[in-house]
Scaffold this motif. Structure first.
Motif, PDB file in Angstrom:
ATOM      1  N   LEU A  77       0.825  -1.208   0.000  1.00 39.92           N
ATOM      2  CA  LEU A  77       0.000   0.000   0.000  1.00 39.92           C
ATOM      3  C   LEU A  77       0.864   1.264   0.000  1.00 39.92           C
ATOM      4  O   LEU A  77       0.569   2.226  -0.714  1.00 39.92           O
ATOM      5  CB  LEU A  77      -0.957  -0.004   1.196  1.00 39.92           C
ATOM      6  CG  LEU A  77      -1.975   1.135   1.259  1.00 39.92           C
ATOM      7  CD1 LEU A  77      -2.838   1.180  -0.007  1.00 39.92           C
ATOM      8  CD2 LEU A  77      -2.862   0.995   2.490  1.00 39.92           C
ATOM      9  N   ALA A  78       1.955   1.251   0.762  1.00 36.33           N
ATOM     10  CA  ALA A  78       2.855   2.416   0.799  1.00 36.33           C
ATOM     11  C   ALA A  78       3.445   2.667  -0.591  1.00 36.33           C
ATOM     12  O   ALA A  78       3.602   3.824  -1.014  1.00 36.33           O
ATOM     13  CB  ALA A  78       3.970   2.199   1.812  1.00 36.33           C
ATOM     14  N   THR A  79       3.727   1.603  -1.337  1.00 38.11           N
ATOM     15  CA  THR A  79       4.265   1.727  -2.695  1.00 38.11           C
ATOM     16  C   THR A  79       3.219   2.328  -3.629  1.00 38.11           C
ATOM     17  O   THR A  79       3.546   3.146  -4.492  1.00 38.11           O
ATOM     18  CB  THR A  79       4.734   0.350  -3.221  1.00 38.11           C
ATOM     19  OG1 THR A  79       5.670  -0.180  -2.278  1.00 38.11           O
ATOM     20  CG2 THR A  79       5.384   0.462  -4.577  1.00 38.11           C
ATOM     21  N   VAL A  80       1.959   1.919  -3.439  1.00 34.42           N
ATOM     22  CA  VAL A  80       0.868   2.497  -4.241  1.00 34.42           C
ATOM     23  C   VAL A  80       0.810   4.006  -3.997  1.00 34.42           C
ATOM     24  O   VAL A  80       0.747   4.794  -4.949  1.00 34.42           O
ATOM     25  CB  VAL A  80      -0.494   1.835  -3.898  1.00 34.42           C
ATOM     26  CG1 VAL A  80      -1.642   2.568  -4.576  1.00 34.42           C
ATOM     27  CG2 VAL A  80      -0.494   0.362  -4.296  1.00 34.42           C
ATOM     28  N   TYR A  81       0.864   4.416  -2.731  1.00 34.41           N
ATOM     29  CA  TYR A  81       0.825   5.852  -2.400  1.00 34.41           C
ATOM     30  C   TYR A  81       2.018   6.599  -2.999  1.00 34.41           C
ATOM     31  O   TYR A  81       1.875   7.697  -3.522  1.00 34.41           O
ATOM     32  CB  TYR A  81       0.790   6.072  -0.881  1.00 34.41           C
ATOM     33  CG  TYR A  81      -0.598   5.996  -0.302  1.00 34.41           C
ATOM     34  CD1 TYR A  81      -1.519   7.021  -0.508  1.00 34.41           C
ATOM     35  CD2 TYR A  81      -0.995   4.909   0.460  1.00 34.41           C
ATOM     36  CE1 TYR A  81      -2.797   6.965   0.025  1.00 34.41           C
ATOM     37  CE2 TYR A  81      -2.279   4.834   0.999  1.00 34.41           C
ATOM     38  CZ  TYR A  81      -3.166   5.864   0.776  1.00 34.41           C
ATOM     39  OH  TYR A  81      -4.432   5.809   1.298  1.00 34.41           O
ATOM     40  N   ARG A  82       3.217   6.000  -2.920  1.00 38.96           N
ATOM     41  CA  ARG A  82       4.417   6.632  -3.492  1.00 38.96           C
ATOM     42  C   ARG A  82       4.286   6.802  -5.003  1.00 38.96           C
ATOM     43  O   ARG A  82       4.609   7.855  -5.557  1.00 38.96           O
ATOM     44  CB  ARG A  82       5.683   5.831  -3.166  1.00 38.96           C
ATOM     45  CG  ARG A  82       6.270   6.160  -1.802  1.00 38.96           C
ATOM     46  CD  ARG A  82       7.706   5.644  -1.656  1.00 38.96           C
ATOM     47  NE  ARG A  82       7.825   4.209  -1.886  1.00 38.96           N
ATOM     48  CZ  ARG A  82       7.574   3.277  -0.972  1.00 38.96           C
ATOM     49  NH1 ARG A  82       7.194   3.626   0.237  1.00 38.96           N
ATOM     50  NH2 ARG A  82       7.715   1.994  -1.261  1.00 38.96           N
ATOM     51  N   ALA A  83       3.779   5.764  -5.663  1.00 36.57           N
ATOM     52  CA  ALA A  83       3.585   5.827  -7.119  1.00 36.57           C
ATOM     53  C   ALA A  83       2.566   6.916  -7.465  1.00 36.57           C
ATOM     54  O   ALA A  83       2.793   7.713  -8.386  1.00 36.57           O
ATOM     55  CB  ALA A  83       3.120   4.466  -7.653  1.00 36.57           C
ATOM     56  N   LEU A  84       1.474   6.986  -6.714  1.00 38.90           N
ATOM     57  CA  LEU A  84       0.449   8.008  -6.959  1.00 38.90           C
ATOM     58  C   LEU A  84       1.013   9.407  -6.750  1.00 38.90           C
ATOM     59  O   LEU A  84       0.751  10.315  -7.543  1.00 38.90           O
ATOM     60  CB  LEU A  84      -0.768   7.778  -6.053  1.00 38.90           C
ATOM     61  CG  LEU A  84      -1.661   6.596  -6.432  1.00 38.90           C
ATOM     62  CD1 LEU A  84      -2.623   6.278  -5.303  1.00 38.90           C
ATOM     63  CD2 LEU A  84      -2.405   6.867  -7.734  1.00 38.90           C
ATOM     64  N   ASP A  85       1.802   9.589  -5.693  1.00 38.48           N
ATOM     65  CA  ASP A  85       2.403  10.903  -5.424  1.00 38.48           C
ATOM     66  C   ASP A  85       3.333  11.326  -6.553  1.00 38.48           C
ATOM     67  O   ASP A  85       3.300  12.473  -6.993  1.00 38.48           O
ATOM     68  CB  ASP A  85       3.165  10.908  -4.092  1.00 38.48           C
ATOM     69  CG  ASP A  85       2.241  11.101  -2.894  1.00 38.48           C
ATOM     70  OD1 ASP A  85       1.088  11.535  -3.101  1.00 38.48           O
ATOM     71  OD2 ASP A  85       2.672  10.819  -1.773  1.00 38.48           O
ATOM     72  N   SER A  86       4.161  10.406  -7.027  1.00 42.88           N
ATOM     73  CA  SER A  86       5.076  10.724  -8.138  1.00 42.88           C
ATOM     74  C   SER A  86       4.299  11.084  -9.396  1.00 42.88           C
ATOM     75  O   SER A  86       4.636  12.050 -10.087  1.00 42.88           O
ATOM     76  CB  SER A  86       5.982   9.536  -8.443  1.00 42.88           C
ATOM     77  OG  SER A  86       6.803   9.264  -7.343  1.00 42.88           O
ATOM     78  N   LEU A  87       3.263  10.329  -9.690  1.00 43.07           N
ATOM     79  CA  LEU A  87       2.453  10.578 -10.890  1.00 43.07           C
ATOM     80  C   LEU A  87       1.676  11.889 -10.768  1.00 43.07           C
ATOM     81  O   LEU A  87       1.461  12.592 -11.756  1.00 43.07           O
ATOM     82  CB  LEU A  87       1.499   9.406 -11.134  1.00 43.07           C
ATOM     83  CG  LEU A  87       2.193   8.092 -11.507  1.00 43.07           C
ATOM     84  CD1 LEU A  87       1.227   6.919 -11.403  1.00 43.07           C
ATOM     85  CD2 LEU A  87       2.815   8.172 -12.893  1.00 43.07           C
ATOM     86  N   LYS A  88       1.307  12.231  -9.542  1.00 47.88           N
ATOM     87  CA  LYS A  88       0.615  13.508  -9.292  1.00 47.88           C
ATOM     88  C   LYS A  88       1.573  14.670  -9.560  1.00 47.88           C
ATOM     89  O   LYS A  88       1.211  15.636 -10.234  1.00 47.88           O
ATOM     90  CB  LYS A  88       0.108  13.524  -7.845  1.00 47.88           C
ATOM     91  CG  LYS A  88      -0.869  14.618  -7.533  1.00 47.88           C
ATOM     92  CD  LYS A  88      -1.462  14.448  -6.142  1.00 47.88           C
ATOM     93  CE  LYS A  88      -0.395  14.412  -5.078  1.00 47.88           C
ATOM     94  NZ  LYS A  88      -0.871  14.411  -3.717  1.00 47.88           N
ATOM     95  N   LEU A  89       2.806  14.559  -9.073  1.00 47.73           N
ATOM     96  CA  LEU A  89       3.807  15.615  -9.284  1.00 47.73           C
ATOM     97  C   LEU A  89       4.216  15.731 -10.751  1.00 47.73           C
ATOM     98  O   LEU A  89       4.624  16.789 -11.207  1.00 47.73           O
ATOM     99  CB  LEU A  89       5.038  15.368  -8.413  1.00 47.73           C
ATOM    100  CG  LEU A  89       4.820  15.577  -6.920  1.00 47.73           C
ATOM    101  CD1 LEU A  89       6.056  15.157  -6.139  1.00 47.73           C
ATOM    102  CD2 LEU A  89       4.465  17.018  -6.616  1.00 47.73           C
TER     103      LEU A  89
END
Length: 132
Positions: free
Chosen positions: A41-53
């Motif tokens: 789940l933490a990896t999903v959040y990290r991926a989403l944050d990077s894609l958001k930026l």
């Protein structure tokens, strides 16, 4: 030229594309697991944050406080009922001109914007009136 993405970011993008709607990180986590592409789940959040930026993914927080992630398409605007959570997409956008002026005035790279009105839908208004 698109930036180099990690395999996990590509997996997240692929599922968001397939779903075609806003989804929570938790639901995305489950969807990835169901497709045998699971990650933490933490990896999903990290991926989403990077894609958001990167400006590829947008996030919308609904009245329950849940964050829904989706691919950036057109700016979406909503009428959202605070009681039942009904969310009605509206097509009109009164702020496109403002967005262009802000970009020009501040040289600010705008990826997307959201506009949301909160209140009560017709059903909830009727229910409220009959209780009063």
């Amino acid at each position: 030229m698109s930036p180099k993405r990690t395999r996990n970011q590509e997996k997240v993008l692929s599922v968001l594309r397939a779903l075609g709607r806003g989804t929570s990180a938790q639901d995305l986590f489950v969807e990835l697991r169901d497709r045998s592409q699971g990650m933490g789940l933490a990896t999903v959040y990290r991926a989403l944050d990077s894609l958001k930026l990167e400006g590829v993914v947008q996030v919308r927080t609904v009245p329950s406080g849940e964050a829904l992630y989706s691919l950036i398409q057109e700016d979406r605007h909503h009428l959202t009922c605070l009681q039942c959570g009904l969310s009605i997409a509206i097509d009109e956008c009164p702020v496109h001109e403002l967005q262009e002026r802000l970009h020009d005035a501040y040289q600010f790279k705008i990826y997307y914007h959201t506009l949301e009105f909160f209140g009560l839908c017709t059903t909830c208004q009727t229910a409220q009136a009959s209780m009063g």
